[in-house]
Each structure stands twice: as structure tokens, then as C-alpha cells.
Design a protein around this motif. Structure first.
Motif, PDB file in Angstrom:
ATOM      1  N   ALA A  67       0.834  -1.206   0.000  1.00 38.93           N
ATOM      2  CA  ALA A  67       0.000   0.000   0.000  1.00 38.93           C
ATOM      3  C   ALA A  67       0.870   1.257   0.000  1.00 38.93           C
ATOM      4  O   ALA A  67       0.550   2.239  -0.676  1.00 38.93           O
ATOM      5  CB  ALA A  67      -0.937  -0.006   1.202  1.00 38.93           C
ATOM      6  N   MET A  68       1.975   1.217   0.739  1.00 44.60           N
ATOM      7  CA  MET A  68       2.881   2.357   0.743  1.00 44.60           C
ATOM      8  C   MET A  68       3.531   2.544  -0.629  1.00 44.60           C
ATOM      9  O   MET A  68       3.730   3.672  -1.082  1.00 44.60           O
ATOM     10  CB  MET A  68       3.949   2.188   1.826  1.00 44.60           C
ATOM     11  CG  MET A  68       3.384   2.319   3.227  1.00 44.60           C
ATOM     12  SD  MET A  68       4.569   1.968   4.522  1.00 44.60           S
ATOM     13  CE  MET A  68       5.625   3.392   4.408  1.00 44.60           C
ATOM     14  N   ALA A  69       3.817   1.452  -1.313  1.00 48.12           N
ATOM     15  CA  ALA A  69       4.346   1.535  -2.676  1.00 48.12           C
ATOM     16  C   ALA A  69       3.318   2.147  -3.612  1.00 48.12           C
ATOM     17  O   ALA A  69       3.670   2.933  -4.509  1.00 48.12           O
ATOM     18  CB  ALA A  69       4.763   0.152  -3.160  1.00 48.12           C
ATOM     19  N   LEU A  70       2.038   1.833  -3.419  1.00 53.07           N
ATOM     20  CA  LEU A  70       0.993   2.437  -4.242  1.00 53.07           C
ATOM     21  C   LEU A  70       0.867   3.935  -3.987  1.00 53.07           C
ATOM     22  O   LEU A  70       0.635   4.710  -4.921  1.00 53.07           O
ATOM     23  CB  LEU A  70      -0.346   1.741  -3.995  1.00 53.07           C
ATOM     24  CG  LEU A  70      -0.475   0.326  -4.544  1.00 53.07           C
ATOM     25  CD1 LEU A  70      -1.819  -0.268  -4.163  1.00 53.07           C
ATOM     26  CD2 LEU A  70      -0.302   0.320  -6.044  1.00 53.07           C
ATOM     27  N   ILE A  71       1.029   4.357  -2.737  1.00 52.01           N
ATOM     28  CA  ILE A  71       1.023   5.792  -2.437  1.00 52.01           C
ATOM     29  C   ILE A  71       2.183   6.470  -3.159  1.00 52.01           C
ATOM     30  O   ILE A  71       2.019   7.515  -3.795  1.00 52.01           O
ATOM     31  CB  ILE A  71       1.113   6.046  -0.918  1.00 52.01           C
ATOM     32  CG1 ILE A  71      -0.135   5.549  -0.205  1.00 52.01           C
ATOM     33  CG2 ILE A  71       1.314   7.540  -0.631  1.00 52.01           C
ATOM     34  CD1 ILE A  71      -0.018   5.583   1.312  1.00 52.01           C
ATOM     35  N   PHE A  72       3.367   5.865  -3.073  1.00 53.88           N
ATOM     36  CA  PHE A  72       4.542   6.426  -3.733  1.00 53.88           C
ATOM     37  C   PHE A  72       4.341   6.517  -5.244  1.00 53.88           C
ATOM     38  O   PHE A  72       4.620   7.550  -5.854  1.00 53.88           O
ATOM     39  CB  PHE A  72       5.788   5.583  -3.413  1.00 53.88           C
ATOM     40  CG  PHE A  72       7.012   6.030  -4.152  1.00 53.88           C
ATOM     41  CD1 PHE A  72       7.701   7.148  -3.729  1.00 53.88           C
ATOM     42  CD2 PHE A  72       7.453   5.339  -5.269  1.00 53.88           C
ATOM     43  CE1 PHE A  72       8.825   7.572  -4.410  1.00 53.88           C
ATOM     44  CE2 PHE A  72       8.568   5.752  -5.955  1.00 53.88           C
ATOM     45  CZ  PHE A  72       9.261   6.876  -5.527  1.00 53.88           C
ATOM     46  N   LEU A  73       3.853   5.433  -5.852  1.00 52.20           N
ATOM     47  CA  LEU A  73       3.630   5.442  -7.303  1.00 52.20           C
ATOM     48  C   LEU A  73       2.582   6.476  -7.701  1.00 52.20           C
ATOM     49  O   LEU A  73       2.724   7.150  -8.734  1.00 52.20           O
ATOM     50  CB  LEU A  73       3.205   4.049  -7.781  1.00 52.20           C
ATOM     51  CG  LEU A  73       4.298   3.009  -7.831  1.00 52.20           C
ATOM     52  CD1 LEU A  73       3.707   1.635  -8.152  1.00 52.20           C
ATOM     53  CD2 LEU A  73       5.337   3.387  -8.856  1.00 52.20           C
ATOM     54  N   GLY A  74       1.533   6.598  -6.913  1.00 52.34           N
ATOM     55  CA  GLY A  74       0.508   7.593  -7.215  1.00 52.34           C
ATOM     56  C   GLY A  74       1.049   9.008  -7.151  1.00 52.34           C
ATOM     57  O   GLY A  74       0.753   9.847  -8.021  1.00 52.34           O
ATOM     58  N   ARG A  75       1.862   9.290  -6.162  1.00 55.89           N
ATOM     59  CA  ARG A  75       2.456  10.642  -6.059  1.00 55.89           C
ATOM     60  C   ARG A  75       3.470  10.872  -7.166  1.00 55.89           C
ATOM     61  O   ARG A  75       3.590  11.979  -7.665  1.00 55.89           O
ATOM     62  CB  ARG A  75       3.108  10.826  -4.703  1.00 55.89           C
ATOM     63  CG  ARG A  75       2.097  10.992  -3.608  1.00 55.89           C
ATOM     64  CD  ARG A  75       2.764  11.374  -2.336  1.00 55.89           C
ATOM     65  NE  ARG A  75       1.750  11.667  -1.329  1.00 55.89           N
ATOM     66  CZ  ARG A  75       2.017  12.100  -0.134  1.00 55.89           C
ATOM     67  NH1 ARG A  75       3.267  12.286   0.230  1.00 55.89           N
ATOM     68  NH2 ARG A  75       1.049  12.341   0.702  1.00 55.89           N
ATOM     69  N   TRP A  76       4.211   9.832  -7.549  1.00 55.48           N
ATOM     70  CA  TRP A  76       5.228   9.974  -8.570  1.00 55.48           C
ATOM     71  C   TRP A  76       4.585  10.193  -9.949  1.00 55.48           C
ATOM     72  O   TRP A  76       5.047  11.020 -10.731  1.00 55.48           O
ATOM     73  CB  TRP A  76       6.118   8.738  -8.576  1.00 55.48           C
ATOM     74  CG  TRP A  76       7.237   8.801  -9.555  1.00 55.48           C
ATOM     75  CD1 TRP A  76       8.286   9.656  -9.564  1.00 55.48           C
ATOM     76  CD2 TRP A  76       7.390   7.966 -10.712  1.00 55.48           C
ATOM     77  NE1 TRP A  76       9.100   9.385 -10.615  1.00 55.48           N
ATOM     78  CE2 TRP A  76       8.580   8.353 -11.340  1.00 55.48           C
ATOM     79  CE3 TRP A  76       6.654   6.910 -11.225  1.00 55.48           C
ATOM     80  CZ2 TRP A  76       9.034   7.736 -12.500  1.00 55.48           C
ATOM     81  CZ3 TRP A  76       7.118   6.304 -12.376  1.00 55.48           C
ATOM     82  CH2 TRP A  76       8.284   6.708 -12.992  1.00 55.48           C
ATOM     83  N   LEU A  77       3.513   9.446 -10.237  1.00 54.77           N
ATOM     84  CA  LEU A  77       2.867   9.571 -11.522  1.00 54.77           C
ATOM     85  C   LEU A  77       2.049  10.850 -11.647  1.00 54.77           C
ATOM     86  O   LEU A  77       1.982  11.453 -12.719  1.00 54.77           O
ATOM     87  CB  LEU A  77       1.963   8.355 -11.781  1.00 54.77           C
ATOM     88  CG  LEU A  77       2.670   7.033 -12.006  1.00 54.77           C
ATOM     89  CD1 LEU A  77       1.666   5.897 -12.089  1.00 54.77           C
ATOM     90  CD2 LEU A  77       3.527   7.083 -13.262  1.00 54.77           C
ATOM     91  N   LEU A  78       1.429  11.278 -10.564  1.00 54.41           N
ATOM     92  CA  LEU A  78       0.574  12.465 -10.611  1.00 54.41           C
ATOM     93  C   LEU A  78       1.295  13.736 -10.201  1.00 54.41           C
ATOM     94  O   LEU A  78       0.775  14.832 -10.390  1.00 54.41           O
ATOM     95  CB  LEU A  78      -0.654  12.270  -9.717  1.00 54.41           C
ATOM     96  CG  LEU A  78      -1.567  11.095 -10.091  1.00 54.41           C
ATOM     97  CD1 LEU A  78      -2.666  10.947  -9.063  1.00 54.41           C
ATOM     98  CD2 LEU A  78      -2.124  11.288 -11.466  1.00 54.41           C
ATOM     99  N   GLY A  79       2.471  13.576  -9.598  1.00 50.09           N
ATOM    100  CA  GLY A  79       3.159  14.678  -8.973  1.00 50.09           C
ATOM    101  C   GLY A  79       3.905  15.580  -9.813  1.00 50.09           C
ATOM    102  O   GLY A  79       4.132  16.679  -9.764  1.00 50.09           O
TER     103      GLY A  79
END
Length: 79
Positions: A67-79
Motif C-alpha cells: 500500500a505504501m508503494a501504491l502511495i509512492f507510485l501515485g504521487r510519482w505519476l501524478l506529482g
């Protein structure tokens, strides 16, 4: 029916722990937190089986890390 309720409850716990352990603020609602926990569990299950015939249940720690990896990926892709 109890399996669905159990999955929602465990998704909420895993998602809440991932949000709490992730550095920085993670602004998500209840439903998004449940989906984050369920997604983290699925991601951890896919990573830990690596070619096995079926899905194995991932551990709680692996689910939180997923789940923490999904948070990171979401911030990286949308950030």
C-alpha cells in the motif's frame, strides 16, 4: 458475505496503517483508504507468489508495504 466484510475491514486497517507510516500527509477518504489497503494486499500477493499457480495470502507487513508503494507510485505519476 463474511469474506467481503472481512476484506473491507482488513483493507481499512492496512490502508490506515500505510497512511500513518508513510512520511508526509496522505489525504484520502474512508473509501479510498479501504481501496488502498485492498490494492496493497493484491500487490503484495502478486509480488510474493512470483510464478506460483495460485494466489497466496501475503502477510500483513507485506500488504502495508504494498500500500505504501501504491502511495509512492501515485504521487510519482501524478506529482
Amino acid at each position: 458475505m463474511l469474506n467481503i466484510i472481512g476484506a473491507i475491514f482488513s483493507g481499512l486497517i492496512v490502508g490506515a496503517l500505510a497512511r500513518w507510516l508513510y512520511p508526509g500527509a496522505v489525504d484520502l477518504g474512508w473509501v479510498q483508504t479501504i481501496l488502498l489497503g485492498l490494492g496493497g494486499s493484491l500487490l503484495a500477493g502478486l509480488v510474493t507468489t512470483r510464478g506460483a499457480d495460485g494466489f497466496n495470502r501475503a502477510g500483513c507487513l507485506a500488504s502495508i508495504l504494498g500500500a505504501m508503494a501504491l502511495i509512492f507510485l501515485g504521487r510519482w505519476l501524478l506529482g
